[in-house]
Scaffold this motif. Structure first.
Motif, PDB file in Angstrom:
ATOM      1  N   ASP A  61       7.595  23.596 -36.330  1.00  0.00           N
ATOM      2  CA  ASP A  61       8.278  24.760 -36.910  1.00  0.00           C
ATOM      3  C   ASP A  61       8.318  25.925 -35.932  1.00  0.00           C
ATOM      4  O   ASP A  61       9.335  26.597 -35.788  1.00  0.00           O
ATOM      5  N   ALA A  62       7.211  26.175 -35.253  1.00  0.00           N
ATOM      6  CA  ALA A  62       7.163  27.280 -34.289  1.00  0.00           C
ATOM      7  C   ALA A  62       8.112  27.027 -33.123  1.00  0.00           C
ATOM      8  O   ALA A  62       8.798  27.946 -32.664  1.00  0.00           O
ATOM      9  N   LEU A  63       8.185  25.798 -32.667  1.00  0.00           N
ATOM     10  CA  LEU A  63       9.059  25.480 -31.541  1.00  0.00           C
ATOM     11  C   LEU A  63      10.539  25.557 -31.917  1.00  0.00           C
ATOM     12  O   LEU A  63      11.374  25.918 -31.093  1.00  0.00           O
ATOM     13  N   ALA A  66      11.734  27.591 -34.211  1.00  0.00           N
ATOM     14  CA  ALA A  66      12.024  28.928 -34.736  1.00  0.00           C
ATOM     15  C   ALA A  66      12.873  29.770 -33.796  1.00  0.00           C
ATOM     16  O   ALA A  66      13.554  30.697 -34.239  1.00  0.00           O
ATOM     17  N   ARG A  67      12.829  29.455 -32.519  1.00  0.00           N
ATOM     18  CA  ARG A  67      13.596  30.223 -31.532  1.00  0.00           C
ATOM     19  C   ARG A  67      13.757  29.387 -30.278  1.00  0.00           C
ATOM     20  O   ARG A  67      13.188  28.305 -30.172  1.00  0.00           O
ATOM     21  N   SER A  68      14.505  29.905 -29.344  1.00  0.00           N
ATOM     22  CA  SER A  68      14.675  29.240 -28.067  1.00  0.00           C
ATOM     23  C   SER A  68      13.514  29.641 -27.155  1.00  0.00           C
ATOM     24  O   SER A  68      13.173  30.820 -27.076  1.00  0.00           O
ATOM     25  N   TRP A  69      12.923  28.675 -26.481  1.00  0.00           N
ATOM     26  CA  TRP A  69      11.781  28.928 -25.606  1.00  0.00           C
ATOM     27  C   TRP A  69      12.141  28.610 -24.172  1.00  0.00           C
ATOM     28  O   TRP A  69      12.664  27.545 -23.876  1.00  0.00           O
ATOM     29  N   GLU A  70      11.849  29.537 -23.267  1.00  0.00           N
ATOM     30  CA  GLU A  70      12.046  29.293 -21.848  1.00  0.00           C
ATOM     31  C   GLU A  70      10.845  28.549 -21.263  1.00  0.00           C
ATOM     32  O   GLU A  70      10.967  27.732 -20.370  1.00  0.00           O
ATOM     33  N   CYS A  71       9.669  28.840 -21.807  1.00  0.00           N
ATOM     34  CA  CYS A  71       8.441  28.222 -21.332  1.00  0.00           C
ATOM     35  C   CYS A  71       7.438  28.160 -22.490  1.00  0.00           C
ATOM     36  O   CYS A  71       7.341  29.100 -23.266  1.00  0.00           O
ATOM     37  N   VAL A  72       6.719  27.055 -22.566  1.00  0.00           N
ATOM     38  CA  VAL A  72       5.645  26.900 -23.542  1.00  0.00           C
ATOM     39  C   VAL A  72       4.366  26.661 -22.751  1.00  0.00           C
ATOM     40  O   VAL A  72       4.315  25.785 -21.885  1.00  0.00           O
TER      41      VAL A  72
END
Length: 67
Positions: free
Chosen positions: A7-9, A11-17
């Motif tokens: 869900d967290a991933l 929820a938005r676009s991520w450039e880096c995790v």
């Protein structure tokens, strides 16, 4: 755990995790580390994956991969 991370991933676009050292440094958490990395690959396929050593170097770990 998988639902919360997924869900967290999503929820938005991520450039880096950034994946924390607490998952990588313990032999008894190898399966959990694999699950988290594969969740990142599945739900944030465009994100770089960085590894920190401590919470204090999280920014530096992510900054290595963010342009």
């Amino acid at each position: 755990m998988e639902a919360v991370v997924g869900d967290a991933l999503r929820a938005r676009s991520w450039e880096c995790v950034t994946v924390g050292g607490g998952l990588r440094d313990a032999d008894d958490r190898a399966e959990l580390l694999e699950r988290v990395v594969n969740l990142v690959r599945r739900h944030a396929p465009g994100a770089a994956i960085a590894f920190n050593s401590t919470p204090a170097d999280t920014y530096e770990a992510a900054a290595r991969w963010i342009e």
